[in-house]
Design a protein around this motif. Structure first.
Motif, PDB file in Angstrom:
ATOM      1  N   ARG B 402       0.837  -1.196   0.000  1.00 16.74           N
ATOM      2  CA  ARG B 402       0.000   0.000   0.000  1.00 16.74           C
ATOM      3  C   ARG B 402       0.872   1.247   0.000  1.00 16.74           C
ATOM      4  O   ARG B 402       1.612   1.484   0.941  1.00 16.74           O
ATOM      5  CB  ARG B 402      -0.919  -0.010   1.216  1.00 16.74           C
ATOM      6  N   LEU B 403       0.772   2.001  -1.093  1.00 23.89           N
ATOM      7  CA  LEU B 403       1.554   3.228  -1.173  1.00 23.89           C
ATOM      8  C   LEU B 403       0.915   4.144  -2.191  1.00 23.89           C
ATOM      9  O   LEU B 403       0.202   3.686  -3.080  1.00 23.89           O
ATOM     10  CB  LEU B 403       3.015   2.927  -1.516  1.00 23.89           C
ATOM     11  N   PRO B 404       1.127   5.457  -2.050  1.00 25.19           N
ATOM     12  CA  PRO B 404       0.466   6.388  -2.962  1.00 25.19           C
ATOM     13  C   PRO B 404       0.924   6.194  -4.411  1.00 25.19           C
ATOM     14  O   PRO B 404       0.119   6.143  -5.312  1.00 25.19           O
ATOM     15  CB  PRO B 404       0.855   7.764  -2.422  1.00 25.19           C
ATOM     16  N   HIS B 405       2.205   6.115  -4.622  1.00 16.09           N
ATOM     17  CA  HIS B 405       2.741   5.812  -5.948  1.00 16.09           C
ATOM     18  C   HIS B 405       4.163   5.319  -5.773  1.00 16.09           C
ATOM     19  O   HIS B 405       4.748   5.483  -4.692  1.00 16.09           O
ATOM     20  CB  HIS B 405       2.679   7.018  -6.887  1.00 16.09           C
ATOM     21  N   SER B 406       4.716   4.730  -6.826  1.00 19.93           N
ATOM     22  CA  SER B 406       5.996   4.048  -6.651  1.00 19.93           C
ATOM     23  C   SER B 406       7.172   5.006  -6.551  1.00 19.93           C
ATOM     24  O   SER B 406       8.307   4.590  -6.403  1.00 19.93           O
ATOM     25  CB  SER B 406       6.218   3.060  -7.790  1.00 19.93           C
ATOM     26  N   GLU B 407       6.914   6.320  -6.650  1.00 17.07           N
ATOM     27  CA  GLU B 407       8.012   7.280  -6.561  1.00 17.07           C
ATOM     28  C   GLU B 407       8.241   7.802  -5.141  1.00 17.07           C
ATOM     29  O   GLU B 407       9.004   8.726  -4.937  1.00 17.07           O
ATOM     30  CB  GLU B 407       7.763   8.469  -7.494  1.00 17.07           C
ATOM     31  N   GLU B 409       9.693   7.734  -1.319  1.00 15.69           N
ATOM     32  CA  GLU B 409      10.886   7.169  -0.706  1.00 15.69           C
ATOM     33  C   GLU B 409      10.497   5.975   0.153  1.00 15.69           C
ATOM     34  O   GLU B 409       9.485   5.989   0.848  1.00 15.69           O
ATOM     35  CB  GLU B 409      11.563   8.222   0.190  1.00 15.69           C
TER      36      GLU B 409
END
Lengths: 380, 521
Positions: B402-407, B409
């Motif tokens: 779960r993360l906003p986008h792969s960019e 940190e």
């Protein structure tokens, strides 16, 4: 799935947001704003600052700082430091000039100089990565050795003008290639002998610097080696466990550094048309300044070469602008020193959250200490 | 002199034989998300050796850190020598004579024994440090303890055991009344252990209270007067050593109920895909051999410091091997560095994700793609962003990171998601054997279950899975076969259906008998 589509939307949307999404861009933008502010201040202080003539000159002055800035940035991003940059410049300048005064064709002189400098880079890399010497110590050693070589090649004397060896015409070609050549000129007025005075010119070192920047920026941002450089600087253990050849990566960074320093040395040699033993003295530290102002972290793993461009520009604009404004050398030094420290202090304050152990190396050890202390204080 | 007087005063106030110098009642301590100590009571008497026992994570160290003032307690009372302590700090603990000797010694190895003993309390005469007097005093302390060390020796030149004795001397010179020793014998030889025990007995007779933490149950039988057992942050029992048995101690230590559900699947046992033969690498990996079959998860159990992580590191080529053979799918392979292992399809998900697993300053994308860069870059080393994107997005989806986008940190993710990034790094490559070293440490239950599912999925696909864990329920719940390590050696092997917690703990504490060996020689 939903998350992906939202992300796609974000990335394809606002171009400014896309630009900001590039890591390290935040710092670059803030420094650029600072640079613009500086330029405005200098234009107010002296109306000649933005003259076409001075702008061309300014770009030409930025070029060597950018080149050594690229050199130091590569090494800093791997989490190390290269103190031998200035001495490699001196070595390159003296070796090339000595050979040319002895009549060696510039092409050969450059090639031999280049190979020698690359060798120093390899030695740096091996000492740091394979022998695990602290980078500060290892490159302090090679710095002294390279300076010694610069002194010994012409028996502890600066060289004569190189034209006595390779003739006036070849000398002119060499000087134009590395320093005096104008790629194009806007405005200015033609003299009776055909030469153009004034106007905005792009000189050859600017082209050399741009070419190097394009090559090495591509290497750092698009290739496997570039990724390995960031990974090594960010977390060497994790990089090694991911199959990264850490020794090779660090060596590559030092070789890039040596190549850039070598070319910067040749530019200085072409500027004066001779070799001086103290060429590049303390340039390794100017290189640190250009990198760090541009947002490269002395603790490794962070920074982009676009930042180094801005860092080098800030450095040169300060030098040039203060000179135009009529500030004496002493005042110039003090102002520049204060600005470097302030910009790095800002960097430290921003990054004090990161608890990575500072490496055993001069400036960054101190900075690391400061950031540790400040984070210790922050934590209860 | 005045210390003795104070002591005698206290003696008059209390029962002489069972005087508690430490009395802790109802101590609780929580860290974010974990209740490390739950209403623990603990007492230590004057002139006794109390063995503090428990499995990994039972709360022994936390309790001792509370006692030495390193961690503040959330609730509970601490009484030292009959006096209630309100604000208990390290300074206060030191003042009261509480000294903790850690497994890792804290000595300035470039200074002399005397300088270390008086570190921070140097004897000053006329504004300068009086080296002679310090040497003289140090000599007196050392000879009082029958320790044969010249006070002027540089500590770094001493054997580890002697360094430890210098540390004990330092504690005594600071009037230690309560001495806490955490695994003091792990680095000692049999002769040195005997010396240490002699000093411990000597200290007892001087009225010191000693807390002795060790996994070596046989040693405890030699010096412990009483044992206190902890489990899952709770106090379990305190007994006189003479009234108990090893069986009873072990059963009290492991009495944990397995309440969590483990998603175990059964697969037919396939061919042998991975084998380690007679691997030696330093003291913590001694003659280790094991085999791995398709369709099985091999669990490696053991206590802290059993050599499990060292084994995985040696197999993967992070640390050098002295000898041994590694056979992948019937073919012996040479692994000198991690890259060799990765190329051969053997990968390691390391134990410490912050230190070995992630480049925290880099983006999730860069982290996931890192081990696969050779696959997704062309001949000139230029990384193909399209391929990279595919790999990264597939990994994120497969592990539902779960993360906003792969960019973003890697640093900004939660522990569970960071761990998933570390795991997913390796799944993009077609690895044949995956070693998981403590993959569920410090992550929440839901994320743990996802990791178990992932291991099961690998097992179903015929990929070899080695699973190292300190948590017995999950080792028992996930593995098909379990090997148990102790002190760098494999001491037992069990099939999942025959394994129990107490059986594993019995194997995990099968230390080589250092003491009887010295008796024989």
């Amino acid at each position: 799935m939903n998350e992906f589509s939202r992300r796609e939307g974000r990335q394809k949307g606002n171009p400014l947001k896309r630009l900001l999404a590039i890591r390290g861009m935040g710092q670059v933008i803030s420094v650029t704003i600072g640079l613009v502010a500086l330029c405005i201040v200098f234009q107010i202080l002296s109306s000649n600052f933005f003259s076409p003539d001075n702008l061309g000159n300014l770009l030409r002055q930025i070029a060597p700082y950018l080149i050594i800035g690229i050199a130091q940035s590569f090494v800093l991003i791997t989490g190390n430091i290269d103190l031998s940059i200035g001495s490699i410049m001196g070595m390159s300048s003296m070796m090339a000039a000595t050979m040319m005064t002895k009549g060696v064709h510039p092409a050969w002189a450059i090639l031999i100089t280049f190979m020698s400098c690359v060798f120093v880079g390899v030695v740096n890399g091996q000492l740091v990565a394979a022998c695990k010497l602290p980078p500060f110590i290892a490159t302090l050693g090679t710095m002294t050795i390279a300076r010694g070589i610069a002194q010994i090649v012409n028996n502890n004397h600066n060289t004569d003008t190189i034209s006595i060896g390779i003739g006036k015409e070849t000398t002119e070609a060499f000087k134009n290639f590395f320093y005096y050549g104008k790629i194009f000129t806007l405005g200015g007025h033609q003299e009776s002998n055909g030469s153009v005075i004034g106007g905005f010119s792009i000189y050859s070192p600017v082209i050399i610097a741009i070419a190097l920047w394009i090559v090495f920026n591509f290497m750092l941002s698009k290739t496997r080696t570039g990724r390995h450089i960031y990974a090594t600087g960010s977390n060497m253990d994790a990089a090694r466990l991911s199959g990264v050849n850490v020794t090779g990566t660090i060596t590559a960074a030092y070789v890039v550094s040596a190549i850039c320093s070598c070319i910067a040395g040749l530019i200085v040699c072409a500027t004066t048309g001779m070799g001086a033993m103290d060429t590049g003295n303390s340039y390794e530290l100017y290189a640190v300044a250009a990198s760090v102002i541009g947002g490269v972290s002395t603790l490794g793993g962070q920074g982009i070469l676009l930042g180094t461009v801005i860092g080098a520009a800030v450095w040169s604009v300060l030098q040039n602008g203060l000179q135009f404004a009529g500030a004496p050398v002493a005042i110039r030094n003090i102002v520049i020193g204060v600005i470097v420290v302030l910009s790095v202090l800002l960097d430290v304050v921003i990054r004090s959250g990161s608890r990575r152990k500072a490496k055993d190396m001069g400036a960054s050890a101190l900075l690391g200490w400061i950031s540790r202390k400040s984070s210790e204080k922050a934590a209860p | 002199m005045d210390i003795i007087q104070k002591d005698s005063e206290i003696l008059r106030l209390h029962d002489e034989t069972h005087e508690d110098i430490v009395k802790m009642t109802g101590i609780s301590k929580s860290f974010p998300g974990v209740l490390a100590l739950d209403n623990v009571s603990f007492n230590l008497r004057k002139g006794e050796v109390l063995a503090l026992l428990g499995e990994n994570g039972a709360g022994k160290s936390t309790l001792m850190k509370v006692l030495s003032g390193i961690y503040p307690r959330d609730s509970g009372d601490i009484e030292i020598s009959g006096l209630k302590q309100e604000d208990f700090t390290t300074g206060k603990a030191k003042e009261l004579g509480i000294v903790i000797i850690h497994q890792e010694l804290n000595m300035c190895s470039h200074l002399s024994a005397a300088e270390n003993i008086f570190l921070g309390r140097e004897i000053i005469k006329r504004g300068v440090v009086s080296q002679d007097e310090m040497n003289q005093k140090a000599f007196e302390i050392l000879s009082m303890l029958n320790i044969d060390i010249d006070p002027e020796t540089i500590v770094g030149d001493l054997a580890v055991s002697k360094q430890q004795m210098v540390e004990i001397a330092k504690a005594l010179s600071a009037n230690a009344k309560i001495l806490i020793m955490d695994e003091p014998t792990s680095a000692l030889t049999s002769k040195e252990i005997e010396d240490l025990f002699r000093i411990i007995i000597d200290l007892k007779s001087r009225g010191c209270g000693i807390v002795y933490i060790s996994h070596r149950l046989e040693e405890i039988s030699l010096i412990a007067d009483r044992v206190t057992i902890m489990r899952d942050g709770k106090y379990i029992a305190t007994m006189n050593y003479a009234d108990t048995s090893l069986q009873e101690i072990i059963s009290l230590m492991v009495g944990r109920e397995i309440t969590e559900k483990f998603p175990k699947i059964s697969c037919p046992k396939g061919e042998k895909i991975f084998e380690v033969k007679h691997l030696n690498a330093g003291r913590m990996v001694r003659d280790v051999s094991f085999e791995l079959y398709k369709g099985q998860i091999l669990g490696i159990a053991g206590l802290m410091g059993a050599g499990r992580t060292e084994t995985t590191r040696a197999v993967f080529g992070v640390d050098p091997k002295e000898s041994g053979e590694i056979i992948l799918e019937g073919k012996p392979v040479t692994i000198r560095k991690p890259y060799d292992a990765i190329r051969n399809g053997l990968v390691l998900v390391p134990e410490d994700r912050k230190k070995d697993g992630l480049c925290t300053k880099l983006t999730v994308r860069e982290n996931i793609a890192m081990p696969s860069l050779d696959v997704i870059s062309n001949f000139f080393g230029v990384v193909n962003r399209q391929k990279e994107k595919m790999i990264v997005e597939k990994s994120i989806k497969d592990l539902s990171i779960r993360l906003p986008h792969s960019e973003v940190e890697a640093m900004s993710l939660s522990g569970g998601n960071q761990q998933k990034v570390v795991v997913s790094k390796w799944l993009a490559r077609n690895s044949r054997v995956v070693i998981f070293d403590e993959p569920t440490r410090g992550i929440d239950v839901a994320a743990k279950v996802e990791i178990y599912h992932l291991m099961n999925d690998l097992k179903r696909r015929g990929i070899g899975v080695v699973f190292v864990s300190s948590e017995m329920p999950e080792i028992l719940g996930v593995s098909d076969r379990i090997i148990i390590m102790c002190d760098g050696r494999i001491t037992g092997e069990l099939m999942a259906f025959e394994a129990t917690q107490s059986l594993i703990l019995t194997y995990a504490t099968m230390f080589e008998s250092k003491l009887s060996r010295s008796d024989a020689s």
